[in-house]
Design a protein around this motif. Structure first.
Motif, PDB file in Angstrom:
ATOM      1  N   TYR A 496       0.844  -1.343   0.164  1.00 45.86           N
ATOM      2  CA  TYR A 496       0.106   0.085  -0.392  1.00 45.86           C
ATOM      3  C   TYR A 496       0.584   1.383   0.350  1.00 45.86           C
ATOM      4  CZ  TYR A 496      -3.611  -3.200   0.765  1.00 45.86           C
ATOM      5  OH  TYR A 496      -4.882  -4.398   0.380  1.00 45.86           O
ATOM      6  N   PHE A 497       1.716   1.564  -0.292  1.00 50.24           N
ATOM      7  CA  PHE A 497       2.739   2.491  -0.678  1.00 50.24           C
ATOM      8  C   PHE A 497       2.685   3.492  -1.328  1.00 50.24           C
ATOM      9  CE2 PHE A 497       6.825   4.583  -2.319  1.00 50.24           C
ATOM     10  CZ  PHE A 497       7.049   5.267  -1.250  1.00 50.24           C
ATOM     11  N   LYS A 498       2.082   3.260  -2.762  1.00 47.88           N
ATOM     12  CA  LYS A 498       1.663   4.257  -3.114  1.00 47.88           C
ATOM     13  C   LYS A 498       0.039   4.607  -2.925  1.00 47.88           C
ATOM     14  CE  LYS A 498       2.506   2.651  -7.587  1.00 47.88           C
ATOM     15  NZ  LYS A 498       2.347   2.978  -9.842  1.00 47.88           N
ATOM     16  N   GLU A 499      -0.960   4.302  -1.959  1.00 48.29           N
ATOM     17  CA  GLU A 499      -2.159   4.336  -1.190  1.00 48.29           C
ATOM     18  C   GLU A 499      -1.414   4.943  -0.331  1.00 48.29           C
ATOM     19  OE1 GLU A 499      -3.732   0.771  -3.031  1.00 48.29           O
ATOM     20  OE2 GLU A 499      -1.485   1.283  -2.498  1.00 48.29           O
ATOM     21  N   TYR A 500      -0.407   5.279   0.820  1.00 47.91           N
ATOM     22  CA  TYR A 500       0.091   5.938   1.622  1.00 47.91           C
ATOM     23  C   TYR A 500       0.901   7.579   1.424  1.00 47.91           C
ATOM     24  CZ  TYR A 500       3.145   7.530   5.336  1.00 47.91           C
ATOM     25  OH  TYR A 500       3.615   8.367   6.007  1.00 47.91           O
ATOM     26  N   SER A 501       1.160   7.181   0.168  1.00 47.74           N
ATOM     27  CA  SER A 501       1.920   8.488  -0.648  1.00 47.74           C
ATOM     28  C   SER A 501       0.799   9.050  -0.992  1.00 47.74           C
ATOM     29  CB  SER A 501       2.464   8.158  -1.220  1.00 47.74           C
ATOM     30  OG  SER A 501       4.078   7.533  -1.061  1.00 47.74           O
ATOM     31  N   LYS A 502      -0.391   8.687  -1.391  1.00 44.52           N
ATOM     32  CA  LYS A 502      -1.522   9.345  -1.838  1.00 44.52           C
ATOM     33  C   LYS A 502      -2.079  10.436  -0.301  1.00 44.52           C
ATOM     34  CE  LYS A 502      -5.807   9.570  -4.281  1.00 44.52           C
ATOM     35  NZ  LYS A 502      -6.732   8.483  -5.338  1.00 44.52           N
ATOM     36  N   SER A 503      -2.170   9.994   0.747  1.00 38.60           N
ATOM     37  CA  SER A 503      -3.420  10.170   1.697  1.00 38.60           C
ATOM     38  C   SER A 503      -2.525  11.131   2.019  1.00 38.60           C
ATOM     39  CB  SER A 503      -3.543   8.872   2.715  1.00 38.60           C
ATOM     40  OG  SER A 503      -1.711   8.851   2.930  1.00 38.60           O
ATOM     41  N   CYS A 504      -0.940  10.952   2.890  1.00 37.34           N
ATOM     42  CA  CYS A 504      -0.290  12.478   3.157  1.00 37.34           C
ATOM     43  C   CYS A 504      -0.435  13.077   2.225  1.00 37.34           C
ATOM     44  CB  CYS A 504       1.054  11.797   3.331  1.00 37.34           C
ATOM     45  SG  CYS A 504       0.957  10.695   4.073  1.00 37.34           S
ATOM     46  N   ASN A 505      -0.179  13.647   0.809  1.00 35.58           N
ATOM     47  CA  ASN A 505      -0.576  14.528   0.080  1.00 35.58           C
ATOM     48  C   ASN A 505      -1.682  14.829   0.240  1.00 35.58           C
ATOM     49  OD1 ASN A 505       2.111  14.150  -1.213  1.00 35.58           O
ATOM     50  ND2 ASN A 505       0.969  12.982  -2.875  1.00 35.58           N
ATOM     51  N   LEU A 506      -2.899  14.793   0.544  1.00 32.66           N
ATOM     52  CA  LEU A 506      -4.090  15.148   0.446  1.00 32.66           C
ATOM     53  C   LEU A 506      -4.397  15.867   1.869  1.00 32.66           C
ATOM     54  CD1 LEU A 506      -7.271  15.674  -0.228  1.00 32.66           C
ATOM     55  CD2 LEU A 506      -7.632  13.019   0.888  1.00 32.66           C
ATOM     56  N   VAL A 507      -3.514  14.907   2.805  1.00 29.87           N
ATOM     57  CA  VAL A 507      -3.557  15.542   4.095  1.00 29.87           C
ATOM     58  C   VAL A 507      -2.742  17.080   4.169  1.00 29.87           C
ATOM     59  CG1 VAL A 507      -2.179  15.148   6.755  1.00 29.87           C
ATOM     60  CG2 VAL A 507      -3.451  13.626   5.915  1.00 29.87           C
ATOM     61  N   ARG A 508      -1.932  17.316   3.106  1.00 28.05           N
ATOM     62  CA  ARG A 508      -1.234  17.987   2.755  1.00 28.05           C
ATOM     63  C   ARG A 508      -1.784  19.472   2.615  1.00 28.05           C
ATOM     64  NH1 ARG A 508       2.291  19.585   5.823  1.00 28.05           N
ATOM     65  NH2 ARG A 508       1.123  21.777   5.749  1.00 28.05           N
ATOM     66  N   GLN A 509      -2.706  18.808   1.896  1.00 29.78           N
ATOM     67  CA  GLN A 509      -3.197  19.572   1.311  1.00 29.78           C
ATOM     68  C   GLN A 509      -4.385  20.476   1.600  1.00 29.78           C
ATOM     69  OE1 GLN A 509      -5.315  18.580  -2.165  1.00 29.78           O
ATOM     70  NE2 GLN A 509      -3.642  17.153  -3.215  1.00 29.78           N
ATOM     71  N   GLU A 510      -4.945  19.725   2.620  1.00 26.10           N
ATOM     72  CA  GLU A 510      -6.386  20.465   3.945  1.00 26.10           C
ATOM     73  C   GLU A 510      -5.804  21.221   4.933  1.00 26.10           C
ATOM     74  OE1 GLU A 510      -9.575  16.388   3.183  1.00 26.10           O
ATOM     75  OE2 GLU A 510      -7.871  16.317   5.069  1.00 26.10           O
ATOM     76  N   THR A 511      -4.368  20.644   4.951  1.00 22.94           N
ATOM     77  CA  THR A 511      -4.187  21.191   5.976  1.00 22.94           C
ATOM     78  C   THR A 511      -3.593  22.602   5.576  1.00 22.94           C
ATOM     79  OG1 THR A 511      -2.929  19.629   6.671  1.00 22.94           O
ATOM     80  CG2 THR A 511      -1.877  21.773   7.896  1.00 22.94           C
ATOM     81  N   ASP A 512      -2.577  22.841   4.406  1.00 20.86           N
ATOM     82  CA  ASP A 512      -2.585  24.699   3.958  1.00 20.86           C
ATOM     83  C   ASP A 512      -3.822  25.565   3.726  1.00 20.86           C
ATOM     84  OD1 ASP A 512      -0.229  23.722   3.962  1.00 20.86           O
ATOM     85  OD2 ASP A 512      -0.132  23.273   1.659  1.00 20.86           O
ATOM     86  N   GLU A 513      -5.507  24.411   3.579  1.00 20.37           N
ATOM     87  CA  GLU A 513      -6.353  25.547   3.383  1.00 20.37           C
ATOM     88  C   GLU A 513      -7.032  25.509   4.920  1.00 20.37           C
ATOM     89  OE1 GLU A 513     -11.146  24.475   1.648  1.00 20.37           O
ATOM     90  OE2 GLU A 513      -9.777  22.873   1.545  1.00 20.37           O
ATOM     91  N   LEU A 514      -6.312  24.903   6.498  1.00 23.34           N
ATOM     92  CA  LEU A 514      -6.731  24.876   7.235  1.00 23.34           C
ATOM     93  C   LEU A 514      -5.970  26.545   7.988  1.00 23.34           C
ATOM     94  CD1 LEU A 514      -8.443  24.398   9.449  1.00 23.34           C
ATOM     95  CD2 LEU A 514      -6.935  22.973  10.267  1.00 23.34           C
ATOM     96  N   VAL A 515      -4.668  26.336   6.561  1.00 19.42           N
ATOM     97  CA  VAL A 515      -4.024  27.464   7.752  1.00 19.42           C
ATOM     98  C   VAL A 515      -4.255  28.667   6.332  1.00 19.42           C
ATOM     99  CG1 VAL A 515      -1.716  28.446   6.966  1.00 19.42           C
ATOM    100  CG2 VAL A 515      -1.848  26.156   8.148  1.00 19.42           C
ATOM    101  N   ASN A 516      -4.800  28.655   5.759  1.00 17.60           N
ATOM    102  CA  ASN A 516      -5.258  29.708   5.142  1.00 17.60           C
ATOM    103  C   ASN A 516      -7.088  30.518   5.714  1.00 17.60           C
ATOM    104  OD1 ASN A 516      -3.101  29.867   3.200  1.00 17.60           O
ATOM    105  ND2 ASN A 516      -4.297  28.135   1.537  1.00 17.60           N
ATOM    106  N   ASN A 517      -7.642  29.031   6.192  1.00 20.46           N
ATOM    107  CA  ASN A 517      -8.850  29.558   6.744  1.00 20.46           C
ATOM    108  C   ASN A 517      -8.586  30.642   7.985  1.00 20.46           C
ATOM    109  OD1 ASN A 517     -10.426  28.852   4.393  1.00 20.46           O
ATOM    110  ND2 ASN A 517     -10.927  26.603   4.594  1.00 20.46           N
TER     111      ASN A 517
END
Length: 607
Positions: A496-517
């Motif tokens: 599940y290496f690809k799924e893990y990398s994808k999940s971390c990227n999604l967390v990064r995107q959501e966190t950046d949006e939270l910082v902006n808000n």
């Protein structure tokens, strides 16, 4: 007008174990108030004139308590001498002569907020109080359409798994005069047929088929608890706590059981994938029954995922297990940055620690030159760096760590680099895992619980080319420090290496949006982050973070991490929030904005 209530309090409550060995279940204490007295006080305040109470197990103890209320309300006590061989239908049968007019029927194991009764409609109709059924509830539940009950069921038959929107009954009912008459007749019929060991819901189910209707009164789940066992009692002690914020701060986890949204602990909400979860569910019986392998045996499976030699790895029961043994293998002075993760400073003695402050005025960026000077002047043999740091979220550049490594070559300083949150960073490739041989004095620590979304099974690891240090670590931990669920997770992880990398990227995107808000809340200073948590400071000493966190919890059921316990200037005005789902993040920002605006307006009025 509802003039009376019938309370069924005959049972022992054997599932509560030691709590009911010497007293009946209704006298179980919840934060200084018994279940029974909670009901009595709420009913008196509601305006009930008569309480009909069916007792049984250790009835004399309940009757003694009831004497304290005899001058306030008319109390009728009925003794079910067959309490141990009958069920609640028989208890209600014994009180059948009082089934007339409008009556409230309440089980004796319900602890509830008086707000519930204020919602009870006085019109001549039957009411059933209910909340959405969740995984922590069991017992009778109903289905409904257009606010009317369409069926009675029980979780014992697992029917709820196939039913949309099931509603758990509170076991608080308002019965009309007509229904009271019907129930009385059916009770007499059931007892005449010796059906004394069934539930009265059987009669309600029959009444529904014969044309009676029950209106649903939906109740917020945090306003009541049915207390059947120690688990329920534990939840009740939080839900009805007068100091819920202090309780959460003291228990360091387990928040998911409570009706709150946890923005304090740090999770990856996009991993593991459901396929991996299902594999573990399918193997649950074997995982529960059997001993796992020793961690030294299955470390090779983690090494394949990390692409690190198994001879350089140690698997731990969370990185905290490693942290706790560090003082036993590091006897020299150790330099710690602050603010940082308190577990490191807590494990070493004050005599060992040399603190190096990272300052807000420098935006919590590491002063590399100052740190090197501190290490050299103290001749420190160990340095601990967390990157990204907790709570600041600041990444320490890999080049800076390499410079520190080279500058401390003569001293021989071992550098512990905690990369627990690095995978959430946009610079996750700055790990030292693939260069351990090049930097043998570096020891990488990592908590897998956070970035892999597996806090409940506790996993972490240490990685280093320093064989002596690794063997010293191994000598300090148990042979079976990892449970079977953690082993199974690691065995399945490589695919599940690809799924893990994808999940971390999604967390990064959501966190950046939270910082902006969050940055749009003008009363906050919001710090940029390389992790999935964000450090915030309340400006102008508007309110301290502990009081602000308490407001969010009480008014919005949101829990955040207040940072008054961190060693930093103005720590009492800092708090940390972790990123959850996009929807929950928006709700967090809305709640923060509302509460801090309200505080600002109140201060403006005072000024």
């Amino acid at each position: 007008m509802i003039n009376q209530a019938i309370l069924l309090c005959a049972g022992r409550g054997s599932r509560l174990g030691i709590n009911t060995e010497n007293k009946p279940k209704p006298l179980t204490d919840v934060n200084g108030d018994t279940i029974l007295e909670n009901s009595i006080k709420n009913l008196i305040e509601f305006g009930v004139n008569r309480l009909v109470i069916v007792v049984g197990y250790k009835n004399e103890m309940i009757e003694k308590v009831l004497k304290e209320y005899e001058d306030t309300v008319d109390i009728v006590v009925i003794n079910n001498k067959e309490w141990d061989v009958t069920n609640n239908l028989y208890s209600l049968y014994l009180a059948r002569q009082y089934l007339k007019d409008e009556t409230l029927l309440i089980e004796g194991d319900i602890f509830f907020d008086g707000k519930i009764l204020k919602q009870v409609d006085m019109e001549e109709k039957n009411l059933l109080l209910a909340s959405p059924l969740n995984e922590l509830m069991e017992g009778a539940f109903v289905t409904a359409q257009n606010s009317k009950v369409t069926g009675f069921y029980s979780t014992k038959s697992n029917e709820h798994h196939n039913i949309d929107d099931p509603l758990k009954t509170l076991n608080i009912y308002k019965l009309s005069n007509d229904l009271c008459t019907y129930v009385k007749t059916e009770l007499e019929k059931a007892v005449s047929q010796n059906k004394v060991n069934i539930y009265y819901e059987t009669i309600f189910k029959k009444a529904l088929k014969e044309g009676f209707s029950f209106e649903i009164l939906k109740v917020e789940p945090e306003l009541w608890m049915e207390i059947d066992d120690q688990y329920d009692l534990s939840l009740s002690e939080y839900i009805f706590s007068k100091t819920p914020h202090e309780q959460l701060k003291s228990q360091h986890g387990g928040y998911w059981r409570y009706p709150i949204t946890d923005h304090a602990l740090i999770y990856n909400f996009h991993f593991p994938p459901q396929e991996l979860k299902n594999k573990m569910i399918d193997r649950f019986d074997n995982l529960l029954l059997n001993y796992p392998s020793s961690s030294k045996y299955f470390v090779k499976h983690l090494s394949k995922f990390l692409k690190v030699s198994e001879e350089q790895l140690l698997i731990a029961n969370g990185v905290s297990e490693i942290i706790k043994v560090l003082p036993r293998i590091i006897s020299s002075k150790v330099v710690l940055t602050r603010p940082s993760f308190n577990e490191y400073s807590n494990c070493f003695s004050n005599e060992q620690i040399i603190n190096f402050d990272i300052l807000e005025q420098n935006n919590f960026e590491l002063d590399k030159g100052g740190l090197i000077s501190t290490i050299k002047s103290a001749n420190a043999k160990a340095l601990i760096l967390i990157t990204p740091d907790n709570p600041t979220g600041k990444l320490i550049n890999k080049t800076d760590i390499i410079d520190i490594y080279e500058e401390t070559e003569q001293i021989g300083t071992n550098i512990i680099v905690d990369e627990s949150f690095l995978d959430f960073s946009s610079k996750a490739n700055e790990t030292f895992l693939n260069e351990l041989d090049k930097y043998p004095r570096i020891i990488v620590l990592k908590s897998m619980s956070k970035t892999f979304g597996i806090g409940g099974i506790r996993l972490g690891y240490a990685a280093t080319a320093n064989k002596e240090l690794l063997e010293n670590l191994y000598s300090e931990i148990p042979i079976w420090n990892i449970n079977g669920f953690a082993e199974e997770f690691i065995l399945n992880l490589p695919r599940y290496f690809k799924e893990y990398s994808k999940s971390c990227n999604l967390v990064r995107q959501e966190t950046d949006e939270l910082v902006n808000n969050l940055s749009g809340v003008k009363q906050l200073k919001v710090f940029s982050t390389d992790s999935n948590f964000i450090l915030c400071k309340i400006k102008d000493c508007l309110i301290n973070s502990n009081d602000f966190a308490e407001k969010l919890l009480i008014n919005h059921s949101i829990y955040i991490k207040e940072c008054s316990g961190k060693e930093m200037i103005d720590s009492e005005y800092f708090f940390r929030v972790s990123s959850r789902t996009a929807k929950e993040n928006k709700e967090l920002v809305s709640a923060i904005h509302y509460e801090i605006q309200k505080v600002a307006q109140q201060r403006a009025v005072l000024i």
